[in-house]
Scaffold this motif. Sequence first.
Motif, PDB file in Angstrom:
ATOM      1  N   SER A   6       0.854  -1.183   0.000  1.00  0.00           N
ATOM      2  CA  SER A   6       0.000   0.000   0.000  1.00  0.00           C
ATOM      3  C   SER A   6       0.889   1.231   0.000  1.00  0.00           C
ATOM      4  N   VAL A   7       0.661   2.108  -0.943  1.00  0.00           N
ATOM      5  CA  VAL A   7       1.338   3.411  -0.911  1.00  0.00           C
ATOM      6  C   VAL A   7       0.250   4.452  -0.670  1.00  0.00           C
ATOM      7  N   ILE A   8       0.359   5.118   0.473  1.00  0.00           N
ATOM      8  CA  ILE A   8      -0.648   6.111   0.855  1.00  0.00           C
ATOM      9  C   ILE A   8       0.067   7.443   1.037  1.00  0.00           C
ATOM     10  N   LYS A   9      -0.404   8.456   0.328  1.00  0.00           N
ATOM     11  CA  LYS A   9       0.290   9.760   0.349  1.00  0.00           C
ATOM     12  C   LYS A   9      -0.636  10.893   0.762  1.00  0.00           C
ATOM     13  N   ALA A  10      -0.030  11.894   1.396  1.00  0.00           N
ATOM     14  CA  ALA A  10      -0.786  13.115   1.699  1.00  0.00           C
ATOM     15  C   ALA A  10       0.163  14.291   1.855  1.00  0.00           C
ATOM     16  N   ASP A  11      -0.383  15.446   1.541  1.00  0.00           N
ATOM     17  CA  ASP A  11       0.273  16.731   1.797  1.00  0.00           C
ATOM     18  C   ASP A  11      -0.396  17.263   3.057  1.00  0.00           C
ATOM     19  N   THR A  12       0.341  17.254   4.155  1.00  0.00           N
ATOM     20  CA  THR A  12      -0.253  17.739   5.411  1.00  0.00           C
ATOM     21  C   THR A  12       0.440  19.009   5.896  1.00  0.00           C
TER      22      THR A  12
END
Length: 367
Positions: A6-12
């Motif tokens: 699983s590759v899970i990305k976010a700009d936080t």
Amino acid sequence: EKVTISVIKADTGSLVGNHIVPPIFEETAEDILEDSVDEIILDYHVTHVGDDMSLILLHNKGEDNPEVHGLAWKIFQKTTKIAKDMGLYGAGEDLLSEDFKGNIKNMGPGVAEMTINVRQTEPIFVFAADKTEAGAFNYPLFQMFANPFNTPGLIIDPAMHMGFKFEIWDLDNHKKIYLSAPEDLYDILSLIGSIKYVIKRIYPRQGHKIPENEPVAVTSTERLNAEAGKYVGKDDPVMIVRSQKGLPAAGEVLEAFSFPYMVDGWMRGFHWGPLMPVSVKDAKATRFDGPARVISLGFQVKNGKLYGPEDMFDDPAFDLTRNKAMEITDYIRRHGPFEPHRVSSELAQYTTLPKILEKLKDRFQDI
Ligand code: 13P
Ligand code: 13P
Ligand code: MG
Ligand code: MG
Ligand code: MG
């Protein structure tokens, strides 16, 4: 050995505008993930491109798993908190809701997951891009899995000569279509030449050593601004690609990025520009908040471990591509706010432009 990647990305949030993920985010993510090894996940790696952090997770809980998604959610909430405390730019930018119900999809972050039966040797690549959107991987995926000028294996390797099946999503209308190369080649291109259509997955075909229902490539297809209903930044997609032994060789996978093709995004999500392949150390946004960049990390998967990463674009072999990308940057920047540097009116509906047009509405007169 069956595993899920699983590759899970976010700009936080980001240090100095939309420039880069601060190291404290990655340290925070690593601490939480380290504590989750054996409990929820088998192995992990944390990386970033520009202001987007990617969690690369190896586990055996399958796709859309509440524990795995919950782990990512917890990390992104924690880094959002840090971003707020530090007054970082765009704190919690990609988190569109507070209310986590077990699946992180449609909440802002991007997700690419695949469940595979690990082969004797299983080389994989994780790609992550900043300042662009879902659909930005259409071009290289076509090159890798359908174009013999990029991938001679399609011609000379009997194990892949039958071609591949493309799962293409129409994100506006929530529909998908399966088309196979080589026989549907022109139909595939008639769709994916527009970012309206996004390659979600690629599958092997009958006669391949890998079962037909096991993906060999997957991308994130979350459309952040459509989900948010307003401009909050770009999707900045991620992708997983398997390689070798009946699949494109490592070098055929990477060759697809040797041409700095144009993607939309860049400054204010309002511009077309070249996609520049870079090492993680150069994975930041500077000139005109870009140009859009892509990183590639290579791993060998075995025994519940991600052996690696190898920073694949950290190589002078991509210098010419990068130089070309900067030449294109110079050229297209001279257009200023004119098309085709500026995106079309259709794409601009997802930027802040509609607010300006609304203001001018009443000043239009009949001609
Ligand atoms: P090696 O001979 O180095 O294993 O490489 C095989 C190959 O097919 C490279 O594309
Ligand atoms: P990100 O999508 O990377 O957050 O950038 C937003 C932007 O508008 C840059 O100019
Ligand atoms: Mg940002
Ligand atoms: Mg970004
Ligand atoms: Mg963003």
